[in-house]
Design an enzyme around this catalytic site. Structure first.
Site, PDB file in Angstrom:
ATOM      1  N   ASP A 211      34.045 -21.373 -11.899  1.00  0.00           N
ATOM      2  CA  ASP A 211      33.572 -22.447 -11.013  1.00  0.00           C
ATOM      3  C   ASP A 211      33.925 -23.777 -11.665  1.00  0.00           C
ATOM      4  O   ASP A 211      33.981 -23.872 -12.900  1.00  0.00           O
ATOM      5  CB  ASP A 211      32.049 -22.339 -10.826  1.00  0.00           C
ATOM      6  N   ASP A 213      32.179 -26.428 -11.817  1.00  0.00           N
ATOM      7  CA  ASP A 213      31.049 -27.205 -12.349  1.00  0.00           C
ATOM      8  C   ASP A 213      30.391 -26.574 -13.567  1.00  0.00           C
ATOM      9  O   ASP A 213      29.272 -26.940 -13.936  1.00  0.00           O
ATOM     10  CB  ASP A 213      30.016 -27.427 -11.230  1.00  0.00           C
ATOM     11  N   TRP A 273      28.216 -19.301   1.267  1.00  0.00           N
ATOM     12  CA  TRP A 273      27.669 -19.105  -0.077  1.00  0.00           C
ATOM     13  C   TRP A 273      27.021 -17.716  -0.265  1.00  0.00           C
ATOM     14  O   TRP A 273      26.308 -17.234   0.617  1.00  0.00           O
ATOM     15  CB  TRP A 273      26.615 -20.184  -0.363  1.00  0.00           C
ATOM     16  N   GLU A 276      29.429 -12.720  -2.944  1.00  0.00           N
ATOM     17  CA  GLU A 276      30.784 -12.282  -3.324  1.00  0.00           C
ATOM     18  C   GLU A 276      30.831 -11.839  -4.782  1.00  0.00           C
ATOM     19  O   GLU A 276      31.516 -10.871  -5.122  1.00  0.00           O
ATOM     20  CB  GLU A 276      31.826 -13.383  -3.030  1.00  0.00           C
ATOM     21  N   ASP A 277      30.052 -12.510  -5.633  1.00  0.00           N
ATOM     22  CA  ASP A 277      30.026 -12.115  -7.053  1.00  0.00           C
ATOM     23  C   ASP A 277      29.332 -10.763  -7.229  1.00  0.00           C
ATOM     24  O   ASP A 277      29.731  -9.949  -8.072  1.00  0.00           O
ATOM     25  CB  ASP A 277      29.368 -13.199  -7.922  1.00  0.00           C
ATOM     26  N   MET A 303      25.717 -26.683 -16.155  1.00  0.00           N
ATOM     27  CA  MET A 303      26.257 -26.844 -14.805  1.00  0.00           C
ATOM     28  C   MET A 303      26.087 -28.306 -14.389  1.00  0.00           C
ATOM     29  O   MET A 303      25.037 -28.898 -14.648  1.00  0.00           O
ATOM     30  CB  MET A 303      25.518 -25.947 -13.824  1.00  0.00           C
ATOM     31  N   HIS A 306      24.469 -30.673  -8.495  1.00  0.00           N
ATOM     32  CA  HIS A 306      25.039 -31.131  -7.221  1.00  0.00           C
ATOM     33  C   HIS A 306      24.224 -30.585  -6.070  1.00  0.00           C
ATOM     34  O   HIS A 306      23.458 -29.619  -6.226  1.00  0.00           O
ATOM     35  CB  HIS A 306      26.498 -30.656  -7.089  1.00  0.00           C
ATOM     36  N   ARG A 308      24.064 -28.859  -2.171  1.00  0.00           N
ATOM     37  CA  ARG A 308      24.876 -27.849  -1.492  1.00  0.00           C
ATOM     38  C   ARG A 308      26.003 -28.534  -0.708  1.00  0.00           C
ATOM     39  O   ARG A 308      25.781 -29.559  -0.052  1.00  0.00           O
ATOM     40  CB  ARG A 308      24.000 -27.043  -0.531  1.00  0.00           C
TER      41      ARG A 308
END
Ligand code: UDH
Ligand code: NGS
Length: 360
Positions: A211, A213, A273, A276-277, A303, A306, A308
């Site tokens: 990712d 971030d 969102w 998937e992981d 991280m 932020h 969404r």
């Protein structure tokens, strides 16, 4: 008698002065000698010039045997360097890089500029490519970042990661896979595109999926691959530096090419969102693979906070999909991937590939 005394004093004074001048001269000479000796660059430059004159000079002027001898000598001297350039005679890099420093301070309060990152990483080549000069890297690593409208995060990522990856002595390239348009985001499909596009560029044997971030807080968390798929972002600040659940495989992970292909890559049909992981974890588990992880201490990471993103709302289908990974994984993955490359930019610090991945 009384008049002789000032003459004696004058003579003594004269001699003392001469001695002082001599000592000063000696001191200055020694200082100048050592100073000139310390000027490595101008001296080696002069030596290079002499070597060049030695090669080129005699060819037209003196006998050809002498010229040929000089030429051969120069060639022999140059060959080891040529081999170094070709990566032939390089020794393998050590298992543990001697350049690692351990825990790092990671902060996001002062913005960074790409110019600054470029200036401080002069050895990173176009497209964000690097390999160590004095040893042969143990792995060829493609770093894949799923991306859309996170330029500020990307600057921090490049600022922190390039120096870390160089200290880790990796042969690496950075690929930012930018989803074109404003349709709903699809992280896992972008990662598949990253794999396919990176493979077109170089014979990578390891893939790190990160990712944009997430920044490691310790350079001993090596961005490479292991005998089992690796989860690298194991203790994030947002989870209180703990793993949220045992099967968690989000954030940053790595896989050898063979491990990735064994699970048919990643799912292409998780739009929005979440989940998937977990699907990727299910794929790995279904093939009997286990997850390798660094210790909680080495695996600390921060991280960038932020909100969404628009067009990345939680996917309502995710729970149903992860319940059926075993049935769907052979049909949906790298083998069935389809997309269109919109543009490919080899930028100074990374390769940006903008892709049209369609919509649900
Ligand atoms: N990403 C983008 N652009 C987007 C969406 C996602 O670049 O519009 C990429 C980026 O690399 C990001 C990754 O996909 O790091 C994962 O997406 P995410 O950061 O949205 O996922 P995460 O689980 O955050 O980290 C979810 C939103 C949390 C909102 C919390 C509000 N307080
Ligand atoms: C799980 C999600 C994962 C996600 C993880 C951490 O619940 O995709 O939370 O999310 N799985 C499902 O929703 C099925 S986080 O706290 O980082 O936003 O990665």
């Amino acid at each position: 008698m009384a008049s002789a005394e000032p003459t004696v004093n004058f003579n003594v004074l004269h001699r003392t002065c001469k001695l002082v001048v001599l000592l000063c001269f000696l001191h200055i000479s020694v200082t100048v000698f050592f100073y000139v000796r310390s000027l490595d660059i101008p001296f080696s430059f002069v030596q290079n010039q002499q070597t060049r004159a030695g090669i080129t000079g005699p060819i037209g002027t003196t006998g050809s045997t002498e010229a040929a001898k000089l030429h051969l000598e120069a060639k022999a001297a140059a060959e080891p360097e040529d081999e170094l350039a070709a990566g032939k005679s390089l020794k393998k890099c050590p298992q543990t890089s001697p350049l690692l420093v351990g825990p790092l301070r990671v902060e996001f309060n002062i913005p960074v500029s790409l110019d600054e990152v470029e200036e401080t990483n002069p050895n990173v080549g176009p497209g964000g490519r690097y390999k160590p000069k004095d040893c042969a890297a143990l792995q060829k690593v493609a770093i894949i970042i799923p991306f859309r409208k996170r330029d500020e995060h990307l600057k921090f990522w490049l600022y922190y990661l390039h120096p870390i990856l160089q200290r880790q002595q990796l042969d690496y390239g950075v690929y930012v896979i930018n989803q074109d348009g404003d349709e709903i985001f699809n992280r896992a499909k972008l990662l598949n595109v990253g794999y396919a596009e990176a493979m077109k560029e170089y014979d990578y044997d390891c893939f790190v999926f990160s990712d944009v971030d997430l920044i490691p807080m310790d350079d001993r968390n090596i961005y490479k691959c292991f005998s089992q798929p690796r989860h690298l972002s194991v203790s994030m600040d947002k989870f209180g530096f703990r793993l949220p659940y045992n099967q968690y495989f989000g954030g940053v992970s790595s896989m050898m090419k063979e491990q990735y292909l064994r699970i048919n890559g990643f799912p292409n049909n998780y739009w929005g969102w979440g989940g998937e992981d977990d699907d990727i974890y299910n794929r790995l588990a279904s093939k009997g693979m286990t997850i390798s992880r660094p210790s909680g201490d080495v695996g600390k990471c921060r991280m960038i906070r932020h909100e969404r993103d628009k067009q990345n709302e939680p996917n309502p289908q995710r729970f149903d999909r992860i319940a059926h990974t075993r049935e769907t994984m052979n049909k949906d993955g790298i083998k069935s991937l389809s997309y269109k490359v919109v543009s490919k930019e080899r930028l100074p610090l990374y390769t940006k590939i903008t892709v049209d991945i369609g919509k649900p």
